[in-house]
Design a protein around this motif. Structure first.
Motif, PDB file in Angstrom:
ATOM      1  N   ALA A   1      64.756 -61.765  14.747  1.00 14.19           N
ATOM      2  CA  ALA A   1      63.812 -62.489  15.592  1.00 14.19           C
ATOM      3  C   ALA A   1      63.258 -61.589  16.698  1.00 14.19           C
ATOM      4  O   ALA A   1      62.081 -61.686  17.061  1.00 14.19           O
ATOM      5  CB  ALA A   1      64.488 -63.710  16.198  1.00 14.19           C
ATOM      6  N   LEU A   2      64.088 -60.714  17.223  1.00 18.54           N
ATOM      7  CA  LEU A   2      63.633 -59.778  18.262  1.00 18.54           C
ATOM      8  C   LEU A   2      62.566 -58.850  17.719  1.00 18.54           C
ATOM      9  O   LEU A   2      61.541 -58.626  18.373  1.00 18.54           O
ATOM     10  CB  LEU A   2      64.831 -58.980  18.785  1.00 18.54           C
ATOM     11  N   ALA A   3      62.782 -58.319  16.533  1.00 15.34           N
ATOM     12  CA  ALA A   3      61.794 -57.431  15.921  1.00 15.34           C
ATOM     13  C   ALA A   3      60.477 -58.167  15.703  1.00 15.34           C
ATOM     14  O   ALA A   3      59.382 -57.615  15.933  1.00 15.34           O
ATOM     15  CB  ALA A   3      62.333 -56.884  14.602  1.00 15.34           C
ATOM     16  N   ALA A   4      60.556 -59.438  15.269  1.00 12.31           N
ATOM     17  CA  ALA A   4      59.344 -60.230  15.036  1.00 12.31           C
ATOM     18  C   ALA A   4      58.607 -60.492  16.348  1.00 12.31           C
ATOM     19  O   ALA A   4      57.370 -60.442  16.397  1.00 12.31           O
ATOM     20  CB  ALA A   4      59.713 -61.541  14.363  1.00 12.31           C
ATOM     21  N   LEU A   5      59.357 -60.748  17.420  1.00 14.92           N
ATOM     22  CA  LEU A   5      58.720 -60.991  18.709  1.00 14.92           C
ATOM     23  C   LEU A   5      58.053 -59.729  19.237  1.00 14.92           C
ATOM     24  O   LEU A   5      56.942 -59.781  19.780  1.00 14.92           O
ATOM     25  CB  LEU A   5      59.746 -61.503  19.716  1.00 14.92           C
ATOM     26  N   ILE A   6      58.704 -58.605  19.088  1.00 12.54           N
ATOM     27  CA  ILE A   6      58.105 -57.338  19.527  1.00 12.54           C
ATOM     28  C   ILE A   6      56.796 -57.094  18.805  1.00 12.54           C
ATOM     29  O   ILE A   6      55.776 -56.741  19.416  1.00 12.54           O
ATOM     30  CB  ILE A   6      59.086 -56.170  19.301  1.00 12.54           C
ATOM     31  N   GLU A   7      56.806 -57.291  17.493  1.00  9.69           N
ATOM     32  CA  GLU A   7      55.590 -57.070  16.697  1.00  9.69           C
ATOM     33  C   GLU A   7      54.474 -58.025  17.120  1.00  9.69           C
ATOM     34  O   GLU A   7      53.324 -57.615  17.312  1.00  9.69           O
ATOM     35  CB  GLU A   7      55.899 -57.254  15.220  1.00  9.69           C
ATOM     36  N   ALA A   8      54.810 -59.327  17.285  1.00  8.46           N
ATOM     37  CA  ALA A   8      53.807 -60.316  17.660  1.00  8.46           C
ATOM     38  C   ALA A   8      53.243 -60.045  19.048  1.00  8.46           C
ATOM     39  O   ALA A   8      52.026 -60.160  19.277  1.00  8.46           O
ATOM     40  CB  ALA A   8      54.420 -61.711  17.616  1.00  8.46           C
ATOM     41  N   THR A   9      54.106 -59.650  19.970  1.00  2.00           N
ATOM     42  CA  THR A   9      53.668 -59.386  21.337  1.00  2.00           C
ATOM     43  C   THR A   9      52.782 -58.144  21.395  1.00  2.00           C
ATOM     44  O   THR A   9      51.758 -58.132  22.100  1.00  2.00           O
ATOM     45  CB  THR A   9      54.879 -59.213  22.266  1.00  2.00           C
ATOM     46  N   ASP A  10      53.146 -57.121  20.667  1.00  2.00           N
ATOM     47  CA  ASP A  10      52.335 -55.903  20.647  1.00  2.00           C
ATOM     48  C   ASP A  10      50.943 -56.179  20.086  1.00  2.00           C
ATOM     49  O   ASP A  10      49.934 -55.686  20.612  1.00  2.00           O
ATOM     50  CB  ASP A  10      53.025 -54.817  19.815  1.00  2.00           C
ATOM     51  N   LYS A  11      50.886 -56.977  19.023  1.00  2.00           N
ATOM     52  CA  LYS A  11      49.584 -57.297  18.420  1.00  2.00           C
ATOM     53  C   LYS A  11      48.736 -58.120  19.387  1.00  2.00           C
ATOM     54  O   LYS A  11      47.539 -57.867  19.560  1.00  2.00           O
ATOM     55  CB  LYS A  11      49.788 -58.073  17.123  1.00  2.00           C
ATOM     56  N   ALA A  12      49.354 -59.107  20.034  1.00  2.00           N
ATOM     57  CA  ALA A  12      48.595 -59.960  20.944  1.00  2.00           C
ATOM     58  C   ALA A  12      48.101 -59.185  22.155  1.00  2.00           C
ATOM     59  O   ALA A  12      46.957 -59.339  22.591  1.00  2.00           O
ATOM     60  CB  ALA A  12      49.457 -61.141  21.391  1.00  2.00           C
ATOM     61  N   SER A  13      48.960 -58.336  22.705  1.00  2.00           N
ATOM     62  CA  SER A  13      48.578 -57.588  23.906  1.00  2.00           C
ATOM     63  C   SER A  13      47.487 -56.568  23.629  1.00  2.00           C
ATOM     64  O   SER A  13      46.767 -56.162  24.550  1.00  2.00           O
ATOM     65  CB  SER A  13      49.802 -56.899  24.513  1.00  2.00           C
ATOM     66  N   ALA A  14      47.351 -56.157  22.367  1.00  2.00           N
ATOM     67  CA  ALA A  14      46.329 -55.174  22.007  1.00  2.00           C
ATOM     68  C   ALA A  14      44.951 -55.799  21.835  1.00  2.00           C
ATOM     69  O   ALA A  14      43.957 -55.080  21.700  1.00  2.00           O
ATOM     70  CB  ALA A  14      46.735 -54.455  20.723  1.00  2.00           C
ATOM     71  N   MET A  15      44.888 -57.115  21.825  1.00  2.00           N
ATOM     72  CA  MET A  15      43.593 -57.787  21.664  1.00  2.00           C
ATOM     73  C   MET A  15      42.746 -57.628  22.923  1.00  2.00           C
ATOM     74  O   MET A  15      43.243 -57.293  23.993  1.00  2.00           O
ATOM     75  CB  MET A  15      43.805 -59.274  21.353  1.00  2.00           C
ATOM     76  N   GLY A  16      41.496 -57.933  22.791  1.00  2.00           N
ATOM     77  CA  GLY A  16      40.553 -57.691  23.876  1.00  2.00           C
ATOM     78  C   GLY A  16      40.494 -58.765  24.936  1.00  2.00           C
ATOM     79  O   GLY A  16      39.622 -58.733  25.803  1.00  2.00           O
ATOM     80  N   GLY A  17      41.367 -59.731  24.901  1.00  2.00           N
ATOM     81  CA  GLY A  17      41.347 -60.790  25.905  1.00  2.00           C
ATOM     82  C   GLY A  17      40.599 -62.015  25.422  1.00  2.00           C
ATOM     83  O   GLY A  17      40.200 -62.124  24.265  1.00  2.00           O
ATOM     84  N   GLY A  18      40.390 -62.964  26.328  1.00  2.00           N
ATOM     85  CA  GLY A  18      39.638 -64.165  26.021  1.00  2.00           C
ATOM     86  C   GLY A  18      40.411 -65.163  25.184  1.00  2.00           C
ATOM     87  O   GLY A  18      41.633 -65.124  25.069  1.00  2.00           O
ATOM     88  N   ARG A  19      39.657 -66.056  24.569  1.00  2.00           N
ATOM     89  CA  ARG A  19      40.251 -67.173  23.844  1.00  2.00           C
ATOM     90  C   ARG A  19      41.100 -66.717  22.669  1.00  2.00           C
ATOM     91  O   ARG A  19      42.190 -67.251  22.433  1.00  2.00           O
ATOM     92  CB  ARG A  19      39.141 -68.105  23.366  1.00  2.00           C
ATOM     93  N   GLU A  20      40.618 -65.727  21.934  1.00  2.00           N
ATOM     94  CA  GLU A  20      41.354 -65.278  20.746  1.00  2.00           C
ATOM     95  C   GLU A  20      42.737 -64.756  21.121  1.00  2.00           C
ATOM     96  O   GLU A  20      43.733 -65.053  20.451  1.00  2.00           O
ATOM     97  CB  GLU A  20      40.557 -64.184  20.027  1.00  2.00           C
ATOM     98  N   GLN A  21      42.815 -64.010  22.198  1.00  2.00           N
ATOM     99  CA  GLN A  21      44.110 -63.487  22.627  1.00  2.00           C
ATOM    100  C   GLN A  21      45.032 -64.611  23.088  1.00  2.00           C
ATOM    101  O   GLN A  21      46.218 -64.642  22.732  1.00  2.00           O
ATOM    102  CB  GLN A  21      43.935 -62.478  23.763  1.00  2.00           C
ATOM    103  N   ALA A  22      44.501 -65.548  23.863  1.00  2.00           N
ATOM    104  CA  ALA A  22      45.312 -66.669  24.330  1.00  2.00           C
ATOM    105  C   ALA A  22      45.837 -67.487  23.155  1.00  2.00           C
ATOM    106  O   ALA A  22      46.996 -67.930  23.150  1.00  2.00           O
ATOM    107  CB  ALA A  22      44.498 -67.551  25.275  1.00  2.00           C
ATOM    108  N   GLU A  23      44.997 -67.682  22.146  1.00  2.00           N
ATOM    109  CA  GLU A  23      45.427 -68.421  20.961  1.00  2.00           C
ATOM    110  C   GLU A  23      46.519 -67.676  20.211  1.00  2.00           C
ATOM    111  O   GLU A  23      47.437 -68.296  19.642  1.00  2.00           O
ATOM    112  CB  GLU A  23      44.234 -68.693  20.047  1.00  2.00           C
ATOM    113  N   ALA A  24      46.463 -66.351  20.207  1.00  2.00           N
ATOM    114  CA  ALA A  24      47.515 -65.569  19.558  1.00  2.00           C
ATOM    115  C   ALA A  24      48.847 -65.724  20.291  1.00  2.00           C
ATOM    116  O   ALA A  24      49.901 -65.871  19.666  1.00  2.00           O
ATOM    117  CB  ALA A  24      47.104 -64.097  19.501  1.00  2.00           C
ATOM    118  N   TYR A  25      48.794 -65.687  21.607  1.00  2.00           N
ATOM    119  CA  TYR A  25      50.035 -65.885  22.371  1.00  2.00           C
ATOM    120  C   TYR A  25      50.590 -67.291  22.152  1.00  2.00           C
ATOM    121  O   TYR A  25      51.799 -67.477  22.011  1.00  2.00           O
ATOM    122  CB  TYR A  25      49.797 -65.635  23.863  1.00  2.00           C
TER     123      TYR A  25
END
Length: 708
Positions: free
Chosen positions: A645-669
């Motif tokens: 689960a930790l590895a999955a969270l790291i991957e998901a967080t890295d992908k979300a933080s790399a987004m350009g912001g706005g609605r799409e990023q918030a929806e990913a989080y």
């Protein structure tokens, strides 16, 4: 006891001592200046620049006499907390001496860096200029703390181009809007005495207190304000013994100092009690004009946190600091009051005959129905996503509770066209001779309703404990102003007013009664029923934010000059960004705690357990080590699940933080990172129930909420 009585007697002397209030202004300002300033405050007239220097000089002298060395423009940017920059009163030294000066210009206007606060694109980094403007309708005050005494001047905050960059400016605009339209309604019914109608608000503030030493051992509390890991203790709030229970001495001492601090600042703190969850408490003030109530609630939150430190505690204002027990809200009690004492939400003893009240009620019902999405959005914040819909908070579906009396009146109007009677409360008999019989209200209360009528006001219970009440009241004021305007536009043209107002009330109630619900808002059946009625169910902040920028919302706010389209779009951007940043901090904190604290502790535990198994077997081969083996197997399995689960969270967080912001990023989080956080928490919380307490790297829920 004598000391306590003395303190009670001195409250009247203490109250408002550190406020440059009306009494101080009347005493210190020339009569002509005082009259001009009062006219500005009471009538909303423009401030006469010629009096600014006189007011500033008097304010400075008063502050210096009380030990002030600095002043600050105290404002409320879109960060959700207050902001300030301190300047001393000293002018340029001459002959080794300084003069204490404070000009009218310094009182009226300041220039903080506008690009360094959230602006949602209204200000670029290179466009730094912004202005704070004195709000003379909210009194200046002195703050006493470890850094000294500071004169705090409540101000609005806007950009170089005039856009609102704060929460106060739109609020003041909305107050103007509802005042203008409410006066139209009163004039229709012959009221010529009221010159101004102002929303009155009382904000009940819930909060948790925990021991500061234990707080400092929890990275999640320090960084995010809530526990990201934590297993429930054997006892939670099942016995309901904490609610309204005896206030413990340590907490009582804290509350006593909080009250004194608030009273000195003119905050009418009235009620204090233990709330439903262990370590949870509440403070409620007396009602005030909405602008003052908003400023005072910010002072309340700051004071709760500041005083907690003096008592070796930490105050938690997060909406859901502990899973499994009640979260904290902020009940926003709202009404409309004329300066002649008229409460437009007072139904009287016979509401079926009170036509003015029925029209006001119908307009509010319409406003909430038409703009339910906006009202829901006004209470949206990251912490509220964990709180809303739980068993202590209203659901995310907006509905109105009116109670049996008013619902019966509405039924009469909608079914027969006439309301001929109102249900009475009657008498409550206790069955004990020595106790008096009690007058019983005609209507019970409903704690599951997000927007409930409670006698002569509406209680908006959806607001989160850490949030500013400026946004919900800005929305309430504006949507009600729209409904009043639409009603007044019709009635002012009517040839037969009595018939026109009767027909309008009946039609409005019939068209919008879908928003009325007096039942259990926690039930699954209500969710299905709300969907059938077509009511919006915006379960998260991310889902609610788009309500800000609909064409309906833009039309509403632009018509009344509360927000421009650009200001609404900027706020939506700020909220998406704020959600993503908060979610990212929470995810990174979980990763840090899991990697550096929990997993090493579990490895240490399993190593010791394995060593124990080997030692027992070596010492006594026939001994039963099945219990140790089962514990080792279970802990190892959970540790493995946690690592995945930790590895999955790291991957998901890295992908979300790399987004350009706005609605799409918030929806990913919201859609990916948040579930990954829950997946990591589940095995960790189970491990807490297995691993030796001495090895677990942080205080438990039991340590935090029962050992205060």
């Amino acid at each position: 006891m004598e000391q306590s009585m003395s303190e009670v007697m001195n409250v009247t002397d203490m109250f408002g001592r550190n406020v440059f209030n009306d009494a101080v202004m009347r005493d210190r300002l020339p009569k002509s200046v005082y009259k001009k300033l009062k006219k500005t405050i009471e009538d909303g007239a423009e401030l006469d620049p010629s009096i600014a220097d006189v007011v500033a000089h008097a304010m400075k002298d008063w502050a210096i006499e009380r030990g002030a060395t600095h002043y600050t423009h105290w404002f409320q940017p879109l960060t959700g907390v207050t902001a300030e920059k301190h300047d001393s009163f000293i002018s340029a030294p001459s002959d080794g001496r300084v003069i204490m000066e404070f000009s009218g210009k310094e009182l009226i206007k300041g220039e903080p860096d506008a690009s360094s606060f959230p602006s949602g694109g209204l200000r670029a980094t290179f466009e730094a200029r912004g202005y704070t403007a004195w709000d003379c309708t909210s009194s200046a005050f002195l703050r006493e703390d470890a850094i000294g005494v500071t004169l705090c001047i409540p101000t609005a905050f806007c950009s170089y181009k005039g856009e609102a960059l704060d929460k106060k400016t739109p609020l003041l605009r909305s107050v103007q809007a509802v005042n203008e339209q409410a006066l139209r309604i009163l004039r229709l019914f012959g009221n010529t005495t009221a010159k101004r109608v102002t929303p009155s608000v009382g904000a009940e503030q819930e909060y948790f207190l925990v021991d500061r030493a234990k707080y400092m051992q929890r990275k999640d509390l320090i960084y995010t304000g809530r526990t990201l890991f934590g297993a429930m203790p054997p006892k939670g709030q099942e016995l309901e013994d904490h609610y309204f229970g005896v206030i413990r001495e340590r907490i009582g001492s804290y509350m006593n100092e909080v009250n004194k601090e608030l009273w000195k600042l003119g905050v009418p703190a009235k009620t204090q009690h233990n709330e439903a969850a262990p370590a949870q408490h509440e403070l409620a003030p007396i009602y005030e004009e909405v602008n003052l109530a908003v400023d005072h609630n910010q002072i309340v939150m700051e004071t709760l946190k500041k005083v907690a430190g003096r008592h070796g505690m930490a105050c938690l204002l997060h909406e859901k600091p502990f899973a499994g027990v009640n979260g904290s809200g902020k009940h926003d009690n709202w009404s409309l009051t004329g300066d002649d004492g008229t409460n437009m939400l007072n139904p009287g003893d016979t509401p079926h005959e009170n036509i003015q009240f029925l029209l006001v009620l119908a307009c509010i019902i319409k406003a909430v129905d038409v703009h339910a999405d906006l009202l829901r959005e006004s209470a949206a914040d990251v912490g509220n996503d964990q709180r809303l819909g739980s068993n202590e908070a209203p659901p995310a579906i907006i509905s109105i509770f009116l109670g049996e009396q008013l619902e019966d009146v509405i039924d009469q109007l909608c079914s027969t066209g006439e309301a001929t009677h109102s249900k009475k409360g009657g008498t409550l008999k206790t069955g004990v001779n020595i106790l008096p019989d009690l007058d019983k209200d005609a209507t019970d209360r409903n704690r599951t309703s997000p927007f409930a009528f409670t006698g002569n006001k509406f209680e908006f219970r959806m607001v989160g404990a850490s949030d500013s009440i400026a946004s919900p009241n800005t929305v309430l004021n504006t949507i009600v102003a729209e409904a009043f305007k639409e009603a007044a536009d019709i009635l002012e043209k009517a040839d037969d007013f009595d018939m026109a107002v009767h027909d309008l009330i009946k039609k409005t109630l019939a068209d919008h009664r879908r928003i009325i619900f007096n039942g259990n808002g926690y039930s699954r059946e209500w969710v299905a029923e709300a969907e059938r009625r077509g009511l919006p169910n915006l379960g998260s902040m991310v889902e609610a934010i788009p309500a800000l920028t609909t064409e309906k919302a833009v039309k509403l706010f632009e018509e009344f000059g509360v927000f421009t389209r650009a200001e609404l779009e900027s706020r939506a951007e700020v909220e998406y960004e704020g959600y993503s940043k908060a979610a990212n901090i929470e995810a990174r904190t979980m990763i840090d705690m899991a990697s550096k604290q929990i997993i090493p502790a579990v490895i240490k535990y399993t190593t010791q357990l394995a060593g124990s198994i080997c030692a027992v077997r070596n010492a006594c081969p026939e001994a039963d080590v099945s219990v140790q083996t089962e514990l080792l197997t279970e802990a190892s399995d959970l540790l493995s699940s946690m690592k995945v689960a930790l590895a999955a969270l790291i991957e998901a967080t890295d992908k979300a933080s790399a987004m350009g912001g706005g609605r799409e990023q918030a929806e990913a989080y919201h859609g990916v990172v948040a579930p990954a956080m829950e997946a990591l928490r589940a095995p960790a919380d189970r491990l807490e129930m297995i691993v030796d307490k001495d090895l677990w790297p942080m205080p438990s829920y039991g340590d935090l909420i029962f050992e205060v």
